[in-house]
Design an enzyme around this catalytic site. Structure first.
Site, mmCIF file in Angstrom:
data_model
loop_
_atom_site.group_PDB
_atom_site.id
_atom_site.type_symbol
_atom_site.label_atom_id
_atom_site.label_comp_id
_atom_site.label_asym_id
_atom_site.label_seq_id
_atom_site.Cartn_x
_atom_site.Cartn_y
_atom_site.Cartn_z
ATOM 1 N N ASN A 1 0.855 -1.183 0.000
ATOM 2 C CA ASN A 1 0.000 0.000 0.000
ATOM 3 C C ASN A 1 0.894 1.236 0.000
ATOM 4 O O ASN A 1 1.876 1.285 0.741
ATOM 5 C CB ASN A 1 -0.892 -0.002 1.246
ATOM 6 C CG ASN A 1 -1.837 -1.186 1.255
ATOM 7 O OD1 ASN A 1 -2.374 -1.572 0.220
ATOM 8 N ND2 ASN A 1 -2.033 -1.784 2.421
ATOM 9 N N HIS B 1 6.562 -1.658 3.597
ATOM 10 C CA HIS B 1 6.387 -3.069 3.947
ATOM 11 C C HIS B 1 5.529 -3.746 2.897
ATOM 12 O O HIS B 1 4.709 -3.123 2.243
ATOM 13 C CB HIS B 1 5.739 -3.213 5.334
ATOM 14 C CG HIS B 1 4.450 -2.465 5.491
ATOM 15 N ND1 HIS B 1 4.410 -1.097 5.705
ATOM 16 C CD2 HIS B 1 3.164 -2.880 5.441
ATOM 17 C CE1 HIS B 1 3.143 -0.710 5.790
ATOM 18 N NE2 HIS B 1 2.363 -1.770 5.618
HETATM 19 P P1 5GP Z 1 -0.601 -0.756 5.821
HETATM 20 O O1 5GP Z 1 -2.055 -0.371 5.812
HETATM 21 O O2 5GP Z 1 0.273 0.360 6.302
HETATM 22 O O3 5GP Z 1 -0.158 -1.334 4.496
HETATM 23 O O4 5GP Z 1 -0.498 -1.957 6.833
HETATM 24 C C1 5GP Z 1 -0.076 -1.831 8.151
HETATM 25 C C2 5GP Z 1 -0.235 -3.191 8.805
HETATM 26 O O5 5GP Z 1 0.508 -3.202 10.002
HETATM 27 C C3 5GP Z 1 -1.674 -3.543 9.178
HETATM 28 O O6 5GP Z 1 -2.038 -4.762 8.526
HETATM 29 C C4 5GP Z 1 -1.640 -3.690 10.696
HETATM 30 O O7 5GP Z 1 -2.463 -4.715 11.182
HETATM 31 C C5 5GP Z 1 -0.169 -3.956 10.969
HETATM 32 N N1 5GP Z 1 0.320 -3.487 12.265
HETATM 33 C C6 5GP Z 1 0.077 -2.268 12.826
HETATM 34 N N2 5GP Z 1 0.713 -2.153 14.008
HETATM 35 C C7 5GP Z 1 1.359 -3.338 14.199
HETATM 36 C C8 5GP Z 1 2.189 -3.828 15.261
HETATM 37 O O8 5GP Z 1 2.462 -3.152 16.258
HETATM 38 N N3 5GP Z 1 2.684 -5.082 15.123
HETATM 39 C C9 5GP Z 1 2.406 -5.849 14.020
HETATM 40 N N4 5GP Z 1 2.942 -7.072 13.997
HETATM 41 N N5 5GP Z 1 1.639 -5.420 13.009
HETATM 42 C C10 5GP Z 1 1.117 -4.170 13.096
#
Ligand code: 5GP
Length: 113
Positions: free
Chosen positions: A86, A99
């Site tokens: 994303n 990521h």
């Molecule tokens: P994005 O929307 O930025 O592509 O995805 C962020 C992802 O990070 C989400 O799927 C969310 O569940 C995950 N996430 C957010 N905070 C944490 C955390 O503290 N630990 C882990 N393992 N995942 C996280």
């Protein structure tokens, strides 16, 4: 840096480690949307896909290579899986630390959450 993924990469915050080498780290997503939901990050801070530069080519290659390797280890390769990045607001990026999401273990829908 207050970014949660930076804290995870520097081991200030715990995570469920799946893989680590000199360039990348992979761990389980805290809020999985499929039975396998793994995040793959570079150890070097890059905020978004829009911030990548030529010097990051090797890291990006490693991220993809490791993702495919984990998918094989988890036996996701037989039925397939999705890899998602994303980027920024319209890409629904929540954490501004580059990521990749490795998503497997359910029948695919074209829609990503
Ligand atoms: P994005 O929307 O930025 O592509 O995805 C962020 C992802 O990070 C989400 O799927 C969310 O569940 C995950 N996430 C957010 N905070 C944490 C955390 O503290 N630990 C882990 N393992 N995942 C996280």
């Amino acid at each position: 840096m207050s970014n949660i993924f930076h804290k995870i990469v520097t081991k200030k915050v715990q995570m469920d480690l799946i893989y680590e080498d000199d360039m990348v780290i992979a761990f389980n997503d805290i809020n999985p949307i499929s039975s396998t939901h793994i995040l793959i990050l570079p150890k070097t801070f890059i905020a978004t896909l829009d911030d990548i530069q030529e010097k990051h080519e090797k890291i990006l290659g490693r991220m993809l290579f490791v993702t495919a390797k984990i998918a094989k280890q988890k036996h996701l390769n037989r039925d397939g899986y999705r890899v998602v990045i994303n980027c920024k607001q319209h890409g629904r990026q929540e954490i501004f630390y580059l990521h990749m999401h490795l998503l497997g273990g359910r029948k695919g829908t074209k829609k990503f959450y």
